[in-house]
Design a protein around this motif. Structure first.
Motif, mmCIF file in Angstrom:
data_model
loop_
_atom_site.group_PDB
_atom_site.id
_atom_site.type_symbol
_atom_site.label_atom_id
_atom_site.label_comp_id
_atom_site.label_asym_id
_atom_site.label_seq_id
_atom_site.Cartn_x
_atom_site.Cartn_y
_atom_site.Cartn_z
ATOM 1 N N ASN A 26 0.815 -1.228 0.000
ATOM 2 C CA ASN A 26 0.000 0.000 0.000
ATOM 3 C C ASN A 26 0.843 1.270 0.000
ATOM 4 N N VAL A 27 1.940 1.223 -0.756
ATOM 5 C CA VAL A 27 2.825 2.379 -0.857
ATOM 6 C C VAL A 27 2.522 3.109 -2.164
ATOM 7 N N GLU A 28 2.157 4.383 -2.046
ATOM 8 C CA GLU A 28 1.952 5.189 -3.245
ATOM 9 C C GLU A 28 3.308 5.656 -3.740
ATOM 10 N N TYR A 29 3.461 5.722 -5.053
ATOM 11 C CA TYR A 29 4.740 6.128 -5.614
ATOM 12 C C TYR A 29 4.541 6.930 -6.891
ATOM 13 N N LYS A 30 5.564 7.704 -7.195
ATOM 14 C CA LYS A 30 5.612 8.447 -8.459
ATOM 15 C C LYS A 30 6.555 7.681 -9.371
ATOM 16 N N GLU A 31 6.065 7.334 -10.555
ATOM 17 C CA GLU A 31 6.878 6.601 -11.514
ATOM 18 C C GLU A 31 7.410 7.555 -12.573
ATOM 19 N N ILE A 32 8.707 7.464 -12.835
ATOM 20 C CA ILE A 32 9.331 8.258 -13.890
ATOM 21 C C ILE A 32 9.959 7.280 -14.881
ATOM 22 N N ASN A 33 9.413 7.245 -16.093
ATOM 23 C CA ASN A 33 9.922 6.343 -17.120
ATOM 24 C C ASN A 33 11.067 7.029 -17.852
ATOM 25 N N ILE A 34 12.272 6.468 -17.727
ATOM 26 C CA ILE A 34 13.453 7.123 -18.310
ATOM 27 C C ILE A 34 13.428 7.110 -19.831
ATOM 28 N N ALA A 35 12.581 6.269 -20.426
ATOM 29 C CA ALA A 35 12.499 6.207 -21.888
ATOM 30 C C ALA A 35 11.612 7.305 -22.460
ATOM 31 N N THR A 36 10.702 7.835 -21.647
ATOM 32 C CA THR A 36 9.734 8.803 -22.179
ATOM 33 C C THR A 36 9.848 10.198 -21.570
ATOM 34 N N VAL A 37 10.592 10.348 -20.501
ATOM 35 C CA VAL A 37 10.719 11.658 -19.848
ATOM 36 C C VAL A 37 12.096 12.237 -20.168
ATOM 37 N N ASP A 38 12.116 13.375 -20.855
ATOM 38 C CA ASP A 38 13.385 14.007 -21.227
ATOM 39 C C ASP A 38 14.224 14.306 -19.994
ATOM 40 N N GLY A 39 15.495 13.894 -20.041
ATOM 41 C CA GLY A 39 16.426 14.194 -18.960
ATOM 42 C C GLY A 39 16.311 13.291 -17.755
ATOM 43 N N ALA A 40 15.340 12.380 -17.775
ATOM 44 C CA ALA A 40 15.102 11.544 -16.586
ATOM 45 C C ALA A 40 16.278 10.606 -16.317
ATOM 46 N N MET A 41 16.885 10.068 -17.374
ATOM 47 C CA MET A 41 17.993 9.133 -17.146
ATOM 48 C C MET A 41 19.165 9.848 -16.487
ATOM 49 N N ASP A 42 19.519 11.023 -17.000
ATOM 50 C CA ASP A 42 20.615 11.787 -16.398
ATOM 51 C C ASP A 42 20.297 12.147 -14.954
ATOM 52 N N GLU A 43 19.062 12.549 -14.707
ATOM 53 C CA GLU A 43 18.632 12.898 -13.353
ATOM 54 C C GLU A 43 18.770 11.680 -12.432
ATOM 55 N N MET A 44 18.317 10.517 -12.908
ATOM 56 C CA MET A 44 18.397 9.292 -12.110
ATOM 57 C C MET A 44 19.849 8.937 -11.803
ATOM 58 N N ILE A 45 20.708 8.978 -12.814
ATOM 59 C CA ILE A 45 22.114 8.620 -12.638
ATOM 60 C C ILE A 45 22.773 9.535 -11.611
ATOM 61 N N THR A 46 22.467 10.817 -11.694
ATOM 62 C CA THR A 46 23.025 11.784 -10.743
ATOM 63 C C THR A 46 22.543 11.482 -9.326
ATOM 64 N N LYS A 47 21.239 11.309 -9.170
ATOM 65 C CA LYS A 47 20.667 11.066 -7.840
ATOM 66 C C LYS A 47 21.114 9.726 -7.268
ATOM 67 N N ALA A 48 21.366 8.744 -8.152
ATOM 68 C CA ALA A 48 21.718 7.391 -7.708
ATOM 69 C C ALA A 48 23.231 7.179 -7.673
ATOM 70 N N ASN A 49 23.975 8.279 -7.632
ATOM 71 C CA ASN A 49 25.443 8.197 -7.543
ATOM 72 C C ASN A 49 26.069 7.346 -8.651
ATOM 73 N N GLY A 50 25.577 7.542 -9.875
ATOM 74 C CA GLY A 50 26.185 6.888 -11.026
ATOM 75 C C GLY A 50 25.566 5.568 -11.436
ATOM 76 N N LYS A 51 24.614 5.080 -10.664
ATOM 77 C CA LYS A 51 23.978 3.808 -11.043
ATOM 78 C C LYS A 51 23.098 4.025 -12.274
ATOM 79 N N ARG A 52 23.206 3.092 -13.234
ATOM 80 C CA ARG A 52 22.496 3.233 -14.500
ATOM 81 C C ARG A 52 21.400 2.201 -14.701
ATOM 82 N N THR A 53 21.314 1.226 -13.795
ATOM 83 C CA THR A 53 20.310 0.179 -13.965
ATOM 84 C C THR A 53 18.957 0.656 -13.459
#
Length: 84
Positions: A26-53
């Motif tokens: 029962n955890v609500e979450y915000k989903e960000i799809n890195i394939a459809t959101v511009d800049g999301a992959m770079d944002e994720m990599i930065t926030k995740a300390n370089g993790k790309r998976t």
């Protein structure tokens, strides 16, 4: 309750598993799809300390990790405690 963000991508079984795990707790979450959101992959990599998976999961601004990390928290009964 903390804000949960999950970065996902297409055809990702671990992403689907992570979303099911959050839903069954029962955890609500915000989903960000890195394939459809511009800049999301770079944002994720930065926030995740370089993790790309994917998925990469965050509680507020705290990086939790991927599906295996969240599943381990659930098994240890620590998931809901961390979300308070």
């Amino acid at each position: 309750m903390k804000n949960v963000t999950i970065y996902t991508g297409p055809l990702c079984n671990f992403c689907d598993a992570a979303k099911r795990l959050l839903a069954r707790n029962n955890v609500e979450y915000k989903e960000i799809n890195i394939a459809t959101v511009d800049g999301a992959m770079d944002e994720m990599i930065t926030k995740a300390n370089g993790k790309r998976t994917i998925p990469q999961i965050f509680f507020d601004d705290n990086h939790i990790g991927g599906y295996d990390d969240v599943r381990a928290l659930e098994k240890e009964n620590k998931l809901l405690e961390l979300l308070k």
